[in-house]
Design a protein around this motif. Structure first.
Motif, mmCIF file in Angstrom:
data_model
loop_
_atom_site.group_PDB
_atom_site.id
_atom_site.type_symbol
_atom_site.label_atom_id
_atom_site.label_comp_id
_atom_site.label_asym_id
_atom_site.label_seq_id
_atom_site.Cartn_x
_atom_site.Cartn_y
_atom_site.Cartn_z
ATOM 1 N N SER A 131 0.694 -1.312 0.265
ATOM 2 C CA SER A 131 0.031 0.052 -0.128
ATOM 3 C C SER A 131 0.849 1.106 0.003
ATOM 4 N N GLN A 133 -8.939 1.068 3.113
ATOM 5 C CA GLN A 133 -8.054 1.255 4.189
ATOM 6 C C GLN A 133 -6.817 2.257 3.468
ATOM 7 N N MET A 134 -6.719 2.182 2.110
ATOM 8 C CA MET A 134 -5.800 3.369 1.484
ATOM 9 C C MET A 134 -6.243 4.658 1.743
ATOM 10 N N GLN A 156 -5.475 5.459 5.406
ATOM 11 C CA GLN A 156 -3.999 5.835 5.706
ATOM 12 C C GLN A 156 -3.635 7.116 4.930
ATOM 13 N N LYS A 157 -4.281 7.658 3.815
ATOM 14 C CA LYS A 157 -3.899 8.798 3.099
ATOM 15 C C LYS A 157 -4.300 9.807 4.037
ATOM 16 N N ARG A 202 -4.503 9.761 7.311
ATOM 17 C CA ARG A 202 -3.721 9.652 8.568
ATOM 18 C C ARG A 202 -4.706 9.317 9.829
ATOM 19 N N LYS A 217 -8.514 0.675 11.457
ATOM 20 C CA LYS A 217 -7.921 -0.607 10.989
ATOM 21 C C LYS A 217 -8.596 -1.602 10.601
#
Length: 689
Positions: A99, A448-449, A452-453, A455, A459
């Protein structure tokens, strides 16, 4: 498209709700709902012009700067596609990273969907691009093969409809790949004892005493895998043939008796052809760069159902390049040191938990910081009554630790000293539409990406899955986790008063706060995707608890527009599953951790709304081709409308979105429909709630 459509019977067209003239899965005139662009509700021409302007200087850009999804949009929307073809050649082809994914390999399902269902198999431009890419990269070529093979037939109500045009395209692709990926192997001389040891390992003929002989990496003679029913094979087909043999075992296993003996006998036969140039087609942890050495036959388990016989296997693998390297990989050394630390921590935890349990048995109750909404007297009564070894109970629930399994098997393996040696756990399935399951995991990966992008600590547990045919495939098995169903059955057999919350407190002990936070972050993440994607069938057999405290969901046979129940639809109008026992784990409705859950759900919703096109585009691309052939699109165009509306509630600012998300939480909390669905599963399937 029309030529493929000729292969569908009039009866089958009616089953799919299609027009009678041809199989027009992407024909919007056949749908009752209003027409919606296959990409977004915005004007297609405006979108194309905007993206074209963005990439006017694409020749000067690096592959990492080109968004593959943008290029696919152009491919799907432009009437004149020459620009799209040009950008395709500049896209990053594959990625060895998990990822974020911005490579064509990640979007192969959408690319092949376009090729097959948009009348493009005879298009020289797109066919030449696919051929060139397959020649350029072996892994890309094999994933293209498996994806095309998976959509070469539709299985509906146990009836199979094959697409001969797709099969012909596959045959031509294989011919070209066989010519381009053939290797001349160097024959190595081997000591007879070493040769016999390698050939018999993993079979009943293996002599454990022969482990005194030392097998070195250079002793391994890798060559193409020869399938069980053939005398020769080709390099490109080596891995394909291996997995075909594995799948064929699953196909015939449902008729075998006793099944486990038949399974182990067949796997032992495959072991006689290993090691060979075969791999597991997963990107995660760079797994596809590892070669399969052996199937650990005695570890195999069968999950029998009335109609299917999926089974679990674990495989010994190693990385040839790492073994050939003269210098130790720093990351491996770090992992080795980490495993030693884990072992020391495990011993420390056992001693610590023993001391904690002794202290806990003398105390009057749990810590006030994490006190659930029970009276202190009631909590004290349960604590005093339940004088148990929760460390041992946890081991029985979660099973043997994955690190311990690896160490145990490694000690018995002739390849134990290979420094790149590792163990991989898989489930093999047939009789299931794994195309839909793979599509669901692709969307979850995309969510999920997004987290993450932005922040966010949300989970989601993404695991690899690969459809290998119209109704078969393999998936990564999640280790160190247990279904809530099996956990509750175990606790119930010990003491009916042991709640999920009490289990958390006693099992995690001093690590309770960390486990609660993992539970909170994963619960918020799965609540969001269950709402957006309308994931149903969320009984306790499909929800797992990991040893770290996080939860995860499996089995995505019902999402977007399909749900179980045959008319009952217990989970209808339930945004997501949020039971009071989950809130008790977090510390109650007034706890700091439940407040964190509310905040994360709101922030996650805003993030998903901001990047909604990354989800909607994939869904609409798949629907424009597969249409009603995937169960998740059974409601047709209205399912796409409803999905889009969930991302865009009637809110004009973040304040209104905050109120909307909190209402979703309140509506879900102990919803009677979710509770009744759990009861239904208990009475008819024996799944605990």
């Amino acid at each position: 498209m029309a030529e493929i459509g000729e292969e569908i019977t009039i009866k089958r067209k009616k089953q799919y709700g299609l027009c009678s003239k041809l199989w027009c899965l992407r024909c919007m005139n056949c749908c009752k709902a209003d027409d919606v662009s296959i990409l977004t509700s915005r004007n297609r021409k405006e979108l194309s012009v905007k993206l074209m302007a963005k990439y006017q200087n694409a020749i000067q850009l690096n592959p990492e700067e080109i968004q593959v999804l943008d290029v696919l949009i152009l491919l799907y929307t432009l009437d004149e596609k020459s620009w799209a073809y040009q950008y395709l050649y500049q896209c990053k082809l594959i990625s060895n990273d998990e990822s974020p994914r911005n490579d064509l390999e990640f979007y192969i399902p959408q690319l092949m969907n376009y090729l097959v269902f948009h009348e493009e198999m005879l298009n020289e431009n797109i066919s030449q691009f696919i051929l060139t890419s397959c020649i350029h990269n072996f892994y890309f070529a094999q994933l293209v093969y498996w994806t095309l093979y998976s959509i070469s037939a539709i299985i509906f109500n146990n009836q199979v409809t094959e697409f001969q045009k797709v099969k012909l395209y596959l045959q031509n692709l294989i011919k070209r790949m066989v010519l381009n990926h053939e290797t001349n192997y160097e024959i190595k001389e081997q000591d007879e004892k070493i040769k016999e040891l390698i050939s018999t390992y993993g079979t009943p003929q293996f002599d454990q005493n022969s482990l005194k002989c030392l097998i070195l990496p250079e002793h391994i003679q890798l060559s193409k895998y020869i399938p069980l029913d053939q005398q020769e094979g080709y390099d490109f087909m080596s891995c394909i043939n291996f997995w075909n043999d594995i799948i064929s075992i699953s196909d015939k296993l449902k008729f075998a008796d006793p099944k486990i003996i038949s399974l182990r006998a067949d796997l032992s036969l495959i072991n006689t052809r290993l090691p060979a140039n075969v791999y597991i087609p997963f990107v995660k942890d760079q797994l596809r760069h590892y070669t399969i050495l052996n199937i650990v036959v005695q570890e195999t388990k069968i999950f029998s159902t009335k109609e299917r016989a999926p089974f679990y296997i674990c495989l010994e693998v190693y990385n040839v390049e790492k073994e050939e390297s003269k210098f130790e990989d720093k990351r491996e050394r770090k992992n080795s040191e980490f495993n030693v630390e884990l072992s020391m921590l495990s011993d420390f935890k056992s001693q610590s938990n023993l001391a904690m349990s002794q202290v806990s048995n003398q105390s009057l109750g749990v810590s006030e910081c994490y006190e659930i909404e029970l009276s202190k007297k009631e909590d004290q009564k349960k604590t005093n009554n339940v004088v148990l070894d929760f460390e041992k109970i946890g081991q029985e629930i979660f099973g043997e630790d994955s690190n311990q399994i690896s160490e145990r098997i490694r000690q018995q393996s002739p390849y134990s000293h290979f420094r790149s040696w590792r163990l991989v756990h898989l489930i093999v399935k047939t009789g299931d539409n794994l195309k839909q399951e793979q599509f669901a995991l692709q969307l979850i990966n995309q969510f999920q990406m997004i987290f993450q992008k932005e922040r966010l600590p949300l989970k989601l547990t993404t695991y690899d899955i690969q459809s290998l045919g119209p109704s078969s495939g393999i998936m990564e098995m999640v280790k160190d986790a247990a279904t809530i169903d099996s956990l509750k059955k175990k606790l119930n057999s010990i003491d009916k008063d042991i709640t999920l919350s009490l289990f958390f407190k006693k099992y995690y002990g001093s690590n309770l706060h960390k486990a609660q936070r993992n539970f909170c972050c994963s619960l918020a993440a799965y609540s969001l995707i269950c709402y957006f994607l309308q994931i149903k069938d969320r009984h306790n057999g499909n929800i797992l608890l990991h040893k770290s405290g996080k939860i995860l969901h499996i089995d995505f046979g019902f999402f977007i527009s399909i749900s179980p129940g045959k008319g009952l639809e217990f989970e209808k109008n339930v945004p997501f599953k949020l039971l009071s026992e989950y809130i008790d784990v977090l510390g109650g409705t007034k706890s700091e951790m439940f407040n964190l859950f509310r905040k994360l759900f709101f922030k996650g919703f805003v993030a998903c709304q901001k990047h909604q096109d990354q989800i909607l585009l994939l869904v609409k691309m798949m629907y424009s081709g597969h249409g009603y052939t995937l169960p998740c699109f059974s409601k047709g165009e209205s399912a796409i409308h409803e999905l889009e509306s969930r991302f865009n509630p009637a809110c004009s600012n973040d304040g209104e979105i905050s109120v909307f998300t909190q209402n979703l939480i309140n509506q879900s909390l102990d919803n009677w429909r979710a509770k009744w669905y759990d009861k239904f599963q208990y009475y008819f399937q024996g799944i605990f709630y």
